[in-house]
Design an enzyme around this catalytic site. Structure first.
Site, PDB file in Angstrom:
ATOM      1  N   SER A 120       0.811  -1.180  -0.103  1.00 46.89           N
ATOM      2  CA  SER A 120      -0.290  -0.069  -0.015  1.00 46.89           C
ATOM      3  C   SER A 120       0.965   1.260  -0.054  1.00 46.89           C
ATOM      4  O   SER A 120       1.878   1.330   0.564  1.00 46.89           O
ATOM      5  CB  SER A 120      -0.679  -0.141   1.218  1.00 46.89           C
ATOM      6  OG  SER A 120      -1.388   1.314   1.565  1.00 46.89           O
ATOM      7  N   TYR A 143      -2.135   5.250  -4.501  1.00 44.51           N
ATOM      8  CA  TYR A 143      -3.224   6.420  -4.265  1.00 44.51           C
ATOM      9  C   TYR A 143      -2.562   7.661  -4.891  1.00 44.51           C
ATOM     10  O   TYR A 143      -1.352   8.011  -4.586  1.00 44.51           O
ATOM     11  CB  TYR A 143      -3.451   6.875  -2.680  1.00 44.51           C
ATOM     12  CG  TYR A 143      -4.399   5.687  -2.222  1.00 44.51           C
ATOM     13  CD1 TYR A 143      -5.820   5.490  -2.816  1.00 44.51           C
ATOM     14  CD2 TYR A 143      -4.169   4.859  -1.286  1.00 44.51           C
ATOM     15  CE1 TYR A 143      -6.755   4.795  -2.157  1.00 44.51           C
ATOM     16  CE2 TYR A 143      -5.153   4.083  -0.512  1.00 44.51           C
ATOM     17  CZ  TYR A 143      -6.496   3.961  -1.133  1.00 44.51           C
ATOM     18  OH  TYR A 143      -7.348   3.325  -0.598  1.00 44.51           O
ATOM     19  N   THR A 169      -5.629   2.522  -7.235  1.00 40.24           N
ATOM     20  CA  THR A 169      -6.978   2.376  -6.655  1.00 40.24           C
ATOM     21  C   THR A 169      -7.708   3.369  -7.144  1.00 40.24           C
ATOM     22  O   THR A 169      -7.567   4.581  -6.981  1.00 40.24           O
ATOM     23  CB  THR A 169      -6.795   2.339  -5.181  1.00 40.24           C
ATOM     24  OG1 THR A 169      -5.735   1.158  -4.752  1.00 40.24           O
ATOM     25  CG2 THR A 169      -8.131   2.153  -4.385  1.00 40.24           C
ATOM     26  N   LYS A 245      -7.749  -1.109  -9.851  1.00 40.18           N
ATOM     27  CA  LYS A 245      -8.372  -1.788  -8.551  1.00 40.18           C
ATOM     28  C   LYS A 245      -9.571  -1.090  -8.071  1.00 40.18           C
ATOM     29  O   LYS A 245      -9.604   0.344  -7.785  1.00 40.18           O
ATOM     30  CB  LYS A 245      -7.361  -1.839  -7.444  1.00 40.18           C
ATOM     31  CG  LYS A 245      -8.063  -2.654  -6.111  1.00 40.18           C
ATOM     32  CD  LYS A 245      -6.569  -2.637  -5.194  1.00 40.18           C
ATOM     33  CE  LYS A 245      -7.332  -3.184  -3.990  1.00 40.18           C
ATOM     34  NZ  LYS A 245      -8.108  -2.393  -3.021  1.00 40.18           N
ATOM     35  N   HIS A 268     -13.285  -2.833  -2.379  1.00 40.53           N
ATOM     36  CA  HIS A 268     -12.455  -2.438  -1.113  1.00 40.53           C
ATOM     37  C   HIS A 268     -12.876  -3.159   0.231  1.00 40.53           C
ATOM     38  O   HIS A 268     -12.772  -2.477   0.961  1.00 40.53           O
ATOM     39  CB  HIS A 268     -12.399  -0.882  -0.968  1.00 40.53           C
ATOM     40  CG  HIS A 268     -11.442  -0.086  -0.551  1.00 40.53           C
ATOM     41  ND1 HIS A 268     -10.528   0.826  -1.285  1.00 40.53           N
ATOM     42  CD2 HIS A 268     -10.784   0.107   0.472  1.00 40.53           C
ATOM     43  CE1 HIS A 268      -9.527   1.225  -0.838  1.00 40.53           C
ATOM     44  NE2 HIS A 268      -9.715   0.733   0.536  1.00 40.53           N
TER      45      HIS A 268
HETATM   46  C1  FMN Z   1      -7.427  -2.635   7.129  1.00 35.41           C
HETATM   47  C2  FMN Z   1      -7.805  -2.436   5.399  1.00 35.41           C
HETATM   48  C3  FMN Z   1      -6.764  -1.411   4.717  1.00 35.41           C
HETATM   49  C4  FMN Z   1      -6.808  -1.161   3.511  1.00 35.41           C
HETATM   50  N1  FMN Z   1      -5.890  -0.374   2.816  1.00 35.41           N
HETATM   51  C5  FMN Z   1      -6.146  -0.190   1.304  1.00 35.41           C
HETATM   52  C6  FMN Z   1      -5.047   0.623   0.635  1.00 35.41           C
HETATM   53  O1  FMN Z   1      -4.265   1.138   1.341  1.00 35.41           O
HETATM   54  N2  FMN Z   1      -5.144   0.477  -0.395  1.00 35.41           N
HETATM   55  C7  FMN Z   1      -6.072  -0.088  -1.201  1.00 35.41           C
HETATM   56  O2  FMN Z   1      -6.196   0.033  -2.367  1.00 35.41           O
HETATM   57  N3  FMN Z   1      -6.843  -1.158  -0.562  1.00 35.41           N
HETATM   58  C8  FMN Z   1      -6.925  -1.144   0.539  1.00 35.41           C
HETATM   59  N4  FMN Z   1      -7.659  -1.851   1.379  1.00 35.41           N
HETATM   60  C9  FMN Z   1      -8.567  -2.662   0.682  1.00 35.41           C
HETATM   61  C10 FMN Z   1      -7.865  -4.030   0.217  1.00 35.41           C
HETATM   62  O3  FMN Z   1      -6.970  -3.856  -0.759  1.00 35.41           O
HETATM   63  C11 FMN Z   1      -8.898  -4.964  -0.424  1.00 35.41           C
HETATM   64  O4  FMN Z   1      -9.593  -4.562  -1.311  1.00 35.41           O
HETATM   65  C12 FMN Z   1      -9.743  -5.605   0.605  1.00 35.41           C
HETATM   66  O5  FMN Z   1      -9.242  -5.615   1.976  1.00 35.41           O
HETATM   67  C13 FMN Z   1     -10.557  -7.143   0.251  1.00 35.41           C
HETATM   68  O6  FMN Z   1     -11.495  -7.650   1.158  1.00 35.41           O
HETATM   69  P1  FMN Z   1     -11.049  -8.752   2.146  1.00 35.41           P
HETATM   70  O7  FMN Z   1     -10.659  -7.646   3.146  1.00 35.41           O
HETATM   71  O8  FMN Z   1     -12.433  -9.131   2.326  1.00 35.41           O
HETATM   72  O9  FMN Z   1     -10.037  -9.802   1.561  1.00 35.41           O
HETATM   73  C14 FMN Z   1      -7.519  -1.986   2.684  1.00 35.41           C
HETATM   74  C15 FMN Z   1      -8.544  -3.101   3.437  1.00 35.41           C
HETATM   75  C16 FMN Z   1      -8.405  -3.279   4.621  1.00 35.41           C
HETATM   76  C17 FMN Z   1      -9.103  -4.137   5.489  1.00 35.41           C
HETATM   77  O1  173 Z   2      -8.392   1.839   4.965  1.00 42.83           O
HETATM   78  C1  173 Z   2      -8.584   1.909   3.988  1.00 42.83           C
HETATM   79  O2  173 Z   2      -9.267   0.988   3.198  1.00 42.83           O
HETATM   80  C2  173 Z   2      -7.705   2.428   3.108  1.00 42.83           C
HETATM   81  O3  173 Z   2      -7.797   2.442   1.854  1.00 42.83           O
HETATM   82  C3  173 Z   2      -6.930   3.600   3.665  1.00 42.83           C
HETATM   83  C4  173 Z   2      -5.410   3.897   3.285  1.00 42.83           C
HETATM   84  C5  173 Z   2      -4.616   4.643   3.758  1.00 42.83           C
HETATM   85  C6  173 Z   2      -5.000   5.661   4.921  1.00 42.83           C
HETATM   86  C7  173 Z   2      -6.557   5.425   5.293  1.00 42.83           C
HETATM   87  C8  173 Z   2      -7.372   4.488   4.652  1.00 42.83           C
END
Ligand code: FMN
Ligand code: 173
Length: 370
Positions: A120, A143, A169, A245, A268
């Site tokens: 990330s 991002y 994303t 994504k 997401h």
């Molecule tokens: C705690 C957390 C943080 C996430 N941070 C990001 C992120 O920084 N960038 C991003 O594209 N997706 C982020 N996502 C989404 C994940 O890439 C993903 O799409 C999602 O967790 C998939 O679902 P699942 O948790 O049911 O496997 C985040 C998800 C979670 C749970």
């Molecule tokens: O939490 C998230 O899903 C997420 O994508 C994110 C990423 C960076 C900062 C805060 C939230």
């Protein structure tokens, strides 16, 4: 707060876990409220969060019998990178909330399992260090920041660190409202930083009295005006393949292909637009629209080998784990993520065999009830 290191008892419990649900329970038990609510929450009422899992579980398989399944091949390939099985790690922010080794541990586990880790933009560890740990099995999630120069610098660092794809994303111009984080004023603990985007000093200045630090912080950094017309700019910044994504419709899948991008079906993890379609329900129309012109991936709710098979049957080349990887990391650092990946790989192998398939190339829509 710092998550304490796993004890010998924690690691013993991890080694005895027989499925990802048990690892989830172990991981959850090790986190404080701030971290747990951040990882676990979905947007608003959590309808889409639950639908991702329910819709995968509800699909019914049509297994074939009397096939020689004495040899099963789970191997796959994403953008030319061979995988031991079609599962990678989705990008998630702040692995330091789960374990002191943070993204380094996740990357080492992904490399050891023949998987791929997507780092990330909001990691707690600089990409240069994660690149070392991932041994070539690395993608970088972008991002797009309002500060284009900073975005360019981050992309250049990702390339120099060995990332093989840029995962852009597109479903988060604003963060969805995770109400638990608002209620309890989520904050990044003082020992953690976000080295690609901001200094700890800047982070400390973020107002937290009125809700989640996350929301305020993210809203100021990320570009909300970026459209399909701006993708040419991004294309010009990198020679890496670009994966979009967060695609959920045939219309956007068509645009993605027209812009030379690959397609990652995702909502997401139910954290953005609540009541948006589940990932697996969106997959068929996306795969049909792409029609083999680009690679298609999925994330959202994957916890079982049969989930992986169903996504492949509907047109995904690979699936990615979001929370499942975080629970593993919380439960036991690198060993926890490895155990998660190893259990899932064994499930994929068994599910293939019991479906009467020798490899993933034999998995198509005829494996599913209509
Ligand atoms: C705690 C957390 C943080 C996430 N941070 C990001 C992120 O920084 N960038 C991003 O594209 N997706 C982020 N996502 C989404 C994940 O890439 C993903 O799409 C999602 O967790 C998939 O679902 P699942 O948790 O049911 O496997 C985040 C998800 C979670 C749970
Ligand atoms: O939490 C998230 O899903 C997420 O994508 C994110 C990423 C960076 C900062 C805060 C939230």
């Amino acid at each position: 707060m710092t998550t304490p290191p796993p004890t010998a008892d924690d690691l013993q419990a991890l080694a005895e876990a027989v499925n990802l649900a048990e690892i989830e329970a172990l991981g959850r038990a090790r986190l404080d409220r701030n971290a747990l609510e951040y990882y676990a929450s979905g947007a608003n009422d959590g309808h889409t969060l639950r639908a991702n899992r329910e819709d995968l579980a509800t699909l019914r398989l049509r297994p074939r019998m009397l096939v020689d399944v004495s040899h099963i091949d789970t191997s796959a390939e994403v953008l030319g990178l061979p995988l031991d099985f079609p599962v990678g790690i989705a990008p998630s922010a702040f692995h330091g909330l789960a374990h002191a080794d943070a993204e380094r541990a996740t990357a080492r586990a992904a490399a050891a399992a023949g998987s791929v880790m997507t780092l990330s933009t909001f990691s707690n560890t600089p990409i240069e260090e994660v690149g070392q740990a991932a041994a070539g099995r690395l993608w970088f999630q972008l991002y797009l920041l309002r500060d284009r120069e900073l975005s360019r610098a981050v992309i250049a660092r990702a390339e120099a660190s060995g990332a093989r794809a840029l995962v852009f994303t597109v479903d988060a111009p604003y963060l969805g409202r995770r109400e638990a984080n608002e209620r309890h004023h989520f904050a990044l603990p003082p020992h953690l930083s976000a080295p690609h985007v901001v200094s700890r000093a800047e982070l400390a200045q973020v107002e937290t009295d009125t809700g989640s630090q996350l929301t305020h912080y993210f809203q100021n950094l990320v570009d909300k005006a970026f459209t399909w017309n701006d993708l040419g700019w991004l294309r010009a910044q990198t020679r890496l393949p670009i994966v979009l994504k967060g695609i959920l419709t045939a219309e956007d899948a068509e645009l993605a292909v027209q812009h030379g991008c690959h397609v990652w079906v995702s909502n997401h993890g139910g954290r953005q637009l609540d009541t948006a379609v589940s990932a697996v329900a969106a997959l068929p129309e996306v795969a049909d629209a792409v029609a083999g012109r680009a690679e298609v991936y999925l994330d959202g709710g994957v916890t079982r080998g049969t989930d992986v098979l169903k996504a492949v049957a509907l047109g995904a080349r690979a699936v990615f784990l979001g929370r499942a990887a975080l629970w593993g990391l919380a439960a036991g650092g690198e060993a926890g993520v490895r155990q998660t990946l190893e259990l899932l790989r064994a499930e994929v192998r068994l599910a293939l065999a019991l479906s009467g398939k020798q490899n993933l190339r034999q998995v198509g829509r005829d494996l599913l009830m209509r």
